[in-house]
Design an enzyme around this catalytic site. Sequence first.
Site, PDB file in Angstrom:
ATOM      1  CE  LYS A   1      17.829  -1.665   6.398  1.00 58.29           C
ATOM      2  NZ  LYS A   1      17.291  -0.311   6.461  1.00 58.29           N
TER       3      LYS A   1
HETATM    4  C1  LIG Z   1      16.098   0.321   6.380  1.00 55.15           C
HETATM    5  C2  LIG Z   1      15.953   1.663   6.977  1.00 55.15           C
HETATM    6  C3  LIG Z   1      14.713   2.135   7.444  1.00 55.15           C
HETATM    7  C4  LIG Z   1      13.451   1.341   7.288  1.00 55.15           C
HETATM    8  O1  LIG Z   1      13.438   0.136   8.027  1.00 55.15           O
HETATM    9  P1  LIG Z   1      12.366  -0.994   7.691  1.00 55.15           P
HETATM   10  O2  LIG Z   1      12.743  -2.156   8.548  1.00 55.15           O
HETATM   11  O3  LIG Z   1      12.542  -1.284   6.227  1.00 55.15           O
HETATM   12  O4  LIG Z   1      11.033  -0.443   7.997  1.00 55.15           O
HETATM   13  C5  LIG Z   1      14.686   3.370   8.076  1.00 55.15           C
HETATM   14  N1  LIG Z   1      15.785   4.133   8.200  1.00 55.15           N
HETATM   15  C6  LIG Z   1      16.994   3.720   7.751  1.00 55.15           C
HETATM   16  C7  LIG Z   1      18.166   4.603   7.912  1.00 55.15           C
HETATM   17  C8  LIG Z   1      17.118   2.486   7.126  1.00 55.15           C
HETATM   18  O5  LIG Z   1      18.320   2.078   6.685  1.00 55.15           O
END
Ligand SMILES: *Cc1c(COP(=O)(O)O)cnc(C)c1O
Length: 464
Positions: free
Chosen positions: A112
Amino acid sequence: MKYISTRGGGTPQTFEQVLLTGLAPDGGLYVPTELPHFSVEEIASWKNLSYPELVLKIVSPFIGDEIPAEALRKIVIDSYAQFDHPDVAPLTKLADNDFMLELYHGPTLAFKDFALQVLGRLLDYVLQKNEQRVVILGATSGDTGSAALEGCRRSKQVDIFILHPHQRVSEVQRRQMTTVVGDNVFNLAVQGNFDDCQSIVKAAFADQSFLSDESQLVAVNSINWARIMMQIVYYFSAALKVGAPEQAVSFSVPTGNFGDIYAGFLAKRIGLPIKQLVVATNSNDILHRFINSNEYSTTGLNHTLSPSMDILVSSNFERYLFDLFDRDAEQLSEFMSKLGQESQQVSDEKWQQMRECFSSARVDDALTCETIAKVFAETGKLIDPHTAVGIRAARECNADSSIPMITLSTAHPAKFSDAITEAGLDTPELPPHLSDLFEKEEHYSVVPNELAAVTEFVKKHAHN
Ligand SMILES: *Cc1c(COP(=O)(O)O)cnc(C)c1O
C-alpha cells in the site's frame, strides 16, 4: 486525461477532481476515458531507468499537464526515498522462472505504501495550491490504514479518520495505526467486520451533509484512481528485469479488493506482454468462484490468517466488469444492483473472455501455512501469509513453465506473526525503524457499528 464513472452518470472529470473524491456521485468508480499505449520499442528503452524515473514515464499520461512536471518529479522522488531498499521493489528468484516481487520495503511494510506515499504528497500539493482543507475517511482491513496515515499525516490541509474492524486486525497492524501521533489523526475501531467499515464509509461519502460547507471527503481506499495508477508501475519494473518486453511474463496476485490485480490488468492493456494473471484468493473466494464457474454470489465472511484479503465483495472488480461489458454503464449498473440478492452469470462469451485473461485459485489457511513452511525449507525465505496464498496459486495455475511467473509479495512477514507461528517457524523480527512499536502509547476510539456514530465523531473532531 479525463475520467468517467463506470455507472455512466455526470460529466468527465479532471485528474485533480478524481484525486479529491472517492466514488462518483452516481455510485460508480472513476476510470480513464481512454488508455495510453506504449510500444515495444518504448518499453524496451526503459530497461535502465531508476524506479522513480519509470514511475514518471508511466503515470504522466494519466495526469497530463494538471501537475507541473517538476512538481510531480519531486513528489515521486520524495515518496520512493522513504523505501529502505535501493531497488524499491526488489525481485527475488525462488526457483527457475519462479520469482517473488518484494513490495514491502516501504515505511509500513506492505505494498500500500507504493501508492499512499505518493497520494499523500499529491493531495498536499493540490490542497495547498487551492488553499483547501479536506477530511480523509477510509476503511481498512489492516494495511491501508497505516499506509494512509504514514502518507498523509504530515499534511496540514487534512484531517484523517481511519476505520478498522475492532479486534480483527493483527496487533502489529493495529499498533502501526494507533501509535501515529498528530492532532489531525483519528483511529476508530468499529464493532463489526471490514465490510461493515467499508459500508459506513460508502454511506458517509454518499451523504456528506454532516460536514461543514467548505469541507469534503477524500477517499484513500483503492476506489481512489490515483492508487491504482501508481500500482501499474511495479508490474513494468519487475517484467523488465526478467526480459520484457521481448519476453512475456505472468503474475500471481494475492487479491482482496481487486485493486492490485486491476493495476496488472491495466499494465497489460497499455502494452506490457502479460501472459497469465492469477487471481489468488483465500477462503473468501467470490472471485475464484466467478472465474472458475461463472457464478457471482456472496457468501458469509471467513476470518483467515491473511486478513487483508478477508473481503466479501471486491470493489475494484467493478472497474474490470465495466471493460468486460464493453463500457456499457447500463448493463453494469443492472449487474451491480443484483449483487447480494441472487447469484449472477455473464454470457458464455464474456466468461471465456475473462478466463483468457485471468486464472484463479483458492488457498485456505492450512495450505497457506504449508506454503510458508515449504518456501522456507526450499529457499530460506520467510514469506507472509498473503504472499503464501499468491505463491501457492501461482504453482497451481501455472500454464507454461517456460514463462517467468512473478508472485507479488504484498507484506513483510513480521506484520503477520500468527501465521508464521502456525506454520511452525520462529516469529520474524520487525525492521529497525519499527523496533519500538510495542512500547509506544496507543490512541483509538471504539465505536458501534453505525453510520451515525462515525459521522458524529468526524463532525466533532474535524478542524473545520
Ligand atoms: C491490501 C492487501 C492485499 C489485497 O490487495 P487488493 O488491492 O485489495 O486486492 C493483499 N495483501 C496485503 C498484504 C494487503 O495489504
